[in-house]
Design a protein around this motif. Structure first.
Motif, mmCIF file in Angstrom:
data_model
loop_
_atom_site.group_PDB
_atom_site.id
_atom_site.type_symbol
_atom_site.label_atom_id
_atom_site.label_comp_id
_atom_site.label_asym_id
_atom_site.label_seq_id
_atom_site.Cartn_x
_atom_site.Cartn_y
_atom_site.Cartn_z
ATOM 1 N N ALA A 161 3.834 1.563 -1.197
ATOM 2 C CA ALA A 161 4.422 1.711 -2.523
ATOM 3 C C ALA A 161 3.378 2.218 -3.520
ATOM 4 O O ALA A 161 3.658 3.110 -4.327
ATOM 5 C CB ALA A 161 4.990 0.372 -2.993
ATOM 6 N N ASP A 162 2.163 1.676 -3.446
ATOM 7 C CA ASP A 162 1.081 2.148 -4.314
ATOM 8 C C ASP A 162 0.813 3.627 -4.080
ATOM 9 O O ASP A 162 0.695 4.411 -5.023
ATOM 10 C CB ASP A 162 -0.213 1.368 -4.034
ATOM 11 N N ALA A 163 0.715 4.000 -2.802
ATOM 12 C CA ALA A 163 0.361 5.377 -2.473
ATOM 13 C C ALA A 163 1.414 6.354 -2.982
ATOM 14 O O ALA A 163 1.113 7.507 -3.265
ATOM 15 C CB ALA A 163 0.180 5.533 -0.963
ATOM 16 N N GLU B 254 0.824 -1.211 0.000
ATOM 17 C CA GLU B 254 0.000 0.000 0.000
ATOM 18 C C GLU B 254 0.857 1.259 0.000
ATOM 19 O O GLU B 254 0.566 2.221 -0.713
ATOM 20 C CB GLU B 254 -0.930 -0.003 1.219
#
Ligand SMILES: Nc1ncnc2c1ncn2[C@@H]1O[C@H](COP(=O)(O)OP(=O)(O)OP(=O)(O)O)[C@@H](O)[C@H]1O
Ligand SMILES: [Mg+2]
Lengths: 373, 266
Positions: free
Chosen positions: A272-274, A270
């Motif tokens: 890394a996604d954010a 999450e």
């Protein structure tokens, strides 16, 4: 105000004698209870019965002189290392190099170039690790092949079918290991992919190879693979074995890596996604470094298993270290000395497998950043 | 929870809501979301203007995290439109990437990358997503680490820092992407009490710099001090929203009153 209390620290004292030292250790570990004491005494007795005769046979009474079996036959109480000495080249390099000792510098040069190229990769301050690693992985195999196979600049050709012994074991295992690692990582990622087709294919592929013994894979690679190609195309036997080994090994690497991937907390994905990292960057920089670290023991286990399993290539008529040792002891010249042959092969296998296992332990420790989350 | 020494301070004015849709930082219309058959967000409408600071509170399980996680598509929604920084969030990966580049997020459990040093945590995304040259990214990162008051920890690994320090690194990591909007999901609730204020101080500093902020928190002192609006959620709905003074002194809804009485009781 009265006098302030001043606290003085007590000096450190050495532990009492009974808490440290060899006597305490022995009492705690070897003689802590009646069964433990019995086990200890039994083990000491077993060692006493086994070790002296073994040392006598393998070292003190061993034969090393001469170039034929006469010396060995005269002294039956010692190992016949003369046999290994005389057939060393054949056992290490196979039939071609065994018969052409003047050419042995070729595989030796290839091996030590590889060692020399790999060493800088372990030096902290070396700055071109990426480029060197790429060279070792992509370019070097061709150089090594050209050198060992020959056929140019007047180098006599050593057909791959005549490669054997430790040389063959090393080629099969190292190429198998190196080629299977990226493939296995991709399969592990595929197995956790959100795309059903990718996931389905990965699961199918992994389970196919995991459900098949290596010996069957090698047999199929040798017998079935040529059926898929037109009659004229003759597939190199070693190459066939390499393909089979790589595919087989990749399934095991994939499962080891999958275990590591599963251990990475959701929060890492999450975060890394954010930050806007794409799937591949997220995997490359955040997830895989952590997952591979966790999978190191599992991956090395599969490497060690593969290294030993290369002996199964005998099923397709290739002679690796073990089979070559055995073959060498079967002619009338050295008949009866197969114990020495097996011991020697076991010793070489052990050195490499133990080395891999120690290295994986070091790697784990050096990668440990002392964190928990 | 104390609310002393905040009473005296001037409550920031409610910014005038611009009727023009283009100028909202975040525009949520008719948002509905389900987990399976569980209806977790119900008819959410929320407009956030640029520079506005919003605190979201509500009982556990009311959907606060889910709501702000929809804003950078960590969660998908099934109905309604979400427009963030003039980009609508749909299945289009390009739009999602665009939004994520402009929206920073701080998590309850920090989610720092444990295998990277503090500095590497901060420079990774600028270098690989924004394509900032490495030197510049490092200089930027040091600037933000200074701003969260831990430049001296730059070369340590997250595991070597205290919780409060880790959360400040997480804030710096988000700021390094130069986001226009910052989302916080209970950034202090995993911290030991003595570390809460060091993180809140950084957040207050950030709020005063004009950052658009959405913050899920139960730190009511923080809400009173910096929020332009407080939003109360319960059972997946926005039950009440008001300026902090109004919200705390004059809650209209009985559920809000109950929640406030519980949270301010101790
Ligand atoms: N992945 C999921 N699958 C199913 N249900 C979920 C999932 N994530 C959250 N929920 C449920 O959705 C509801 C809202 O969750 P959410 O995390 O948004 O609550 P919250 O208001 O942030 O609560 P808290 O204060 O405890 O963090 C909860 O009832 C939770 O159990
Ligand atoms: Mg939550």
């Amino acid at each position: 105000m009265t006098d302030a209390l001043i606290h003085t620290r007590l000096p450190d004292r050495a532990p009492p004698i009974s808490e440290a030292g060899i006597i305490h250790w022995a009492r705690a570990n070897l003689f802590s209870s009646v069964p433990n004491t019995l086990m200890t005494l039994f083990s000491l007795y077993a060692l006493y019965m086994l070790v002296p005769p073994l040392v006598n046979w393998a070292l003190i009474n061993a034969n090393l002189a001469g170039t034929d079996r006469t010396g060995c036959d005269a002294n039956e109480h010692g190992a016949c290392w003369t046999f290994i000495k005389v057939r060393f080249n054949q056992i290490m390099y196979g039939l071609f190099y065994g018969a052409n000792p003047d050419q042995i510098w070729r595989p030796v040069l290839a091996f030590f170039s590889l060692v020399g190229l790999i060493i800088p990769l372990f030096i902290e301050s070396f700055n071109h690790k990426g480029k060197l690693a790429a060279f070792v992985l992509i370019v070097f195999p061709f150089i090594a092949f050209a050198l060992i196979h020959g056929g140019w600049l007047g180098l006599p050709i050593a057909e791959t079918s005549e490669w054997g012994g430790f040389l063959l074991t090393f080629v099969l295992a190292s190429v198998g290991i190196v080629a299977a690692l990226p493939l296995g990582i991709l399969l592990a990622l595929g197995r956790r992919s959100e795309l059903p087709i990718v996931r389905g294919f990965s699961v199918f592929f992994i389970e196919l190879w995991r459900g098949t013994p290596l010996i069957t894979v090698l047999f199929m690679a040798s017998v079935l693979l040529p059926l898929f190609f037109p009659a004229g195309v003759d597939f190199d036997k070693v190459l066939r074995a390499l393909i089979g080994i790589t595919l087989f090994q990749s399934a095991y690497v994939a499962e080891a890596v999958r275990g590591g991937l599963q251990a990475i907390p959701k929060g890492q994905f999450e975060a890394a996604d954010a930050l806007g990292l794409s799937y591949w960057k997220k995997m490359l920089f955040i997830v895989l470094p952590q997952a591979l670290k966790i999978s190191i023991p599992g991956i090395v286990n599969t490497f060690i298993a593969l290294f030993k399993d290369t002996s199964l290539v005998s099923i397709i008529g290739l002679l690796d270290l073990l089979n070559m040792s055995q073959t060498a002891s079967q002619g009338h010249e050295w008949k009866g000395y197969d114990t020495e042959a097996y011991l020697f092969a076991a010793f070489i296998f052990w050195i490499f497998c133990f080395g891999m296992s120690r290295y994986s332990k070091n790697l784990e420790e050096s990668l440990d950043r002392g964190h928990k989350n | 929870m104390t609310d002393t020494n905040i009473e005296g301070q001037a409550v920031p004015q409610m910014p005038k809501i611009d009727k023009d849709d283009c100028c909202y930082s975040i525009d949520i219309k008719g948002l509905n979301k389900w987990y399976g058959t569980f209806h977790v967000l119900k008819d959410i409408n929320l407009q956030v203007t640029k520079g506005e600071r919003i605190v979201i509170c509500g009982p556990s399980g009311s959907g606060k995290s889910t709501l702000i996680r929809c804003l950078n598509r960590l969660e998908e929604h099934q109905e309604g439109t979400i427009i963030v920084d003039n980009v609508e969030l749909t299945n289009d990966v390009k739009n999602i990437d665009k939004v994520r580049r402009e929206v920073g997020m701080v998590f309850q459990h920090f989610n720092l990358f444990p295998h990277l040093s503090v500095l590497e945590n901060c420079t990774l995304a600028p270098i690989w997503v924004r394509k900032t040259p490495k030197k510049e990214a490092i200089a930027d990162a040091m600037k933000y680490l200074e701003r969260v008051r831990i430049p001296e920890q730059a070369n340590k690994y997250p595991g070597q820092l205290s919780g409060g320090q880790q959360q400040r690194v997480a804030i710096a990591r988000s700021l390094c992407m130069n986001p226009r909007i910052m989302l916080f999901d209970e950034p202090t609730s995993a911290l030991d009490p003595e570390m809460i204020s060091e993180v809140l101080d950084v957040m207050i500093d950030l709020a005063n710099s004009g950052m658009t902020m959405l913050c899920v928190t139960h730190e009511m002192g923080f809400a009173k001090q910096v929020a332009d609006r407080v939003i109360f959620m319960d059972y997946g709905e926005i039950v009440e929203e008001a300026a902090p003074e109004e919200f705390f002194n004059n809650p209209k809804h009985d559920r809000t009153q109950l929640f406030l009485s519980q949270i301010l009781a101790h």
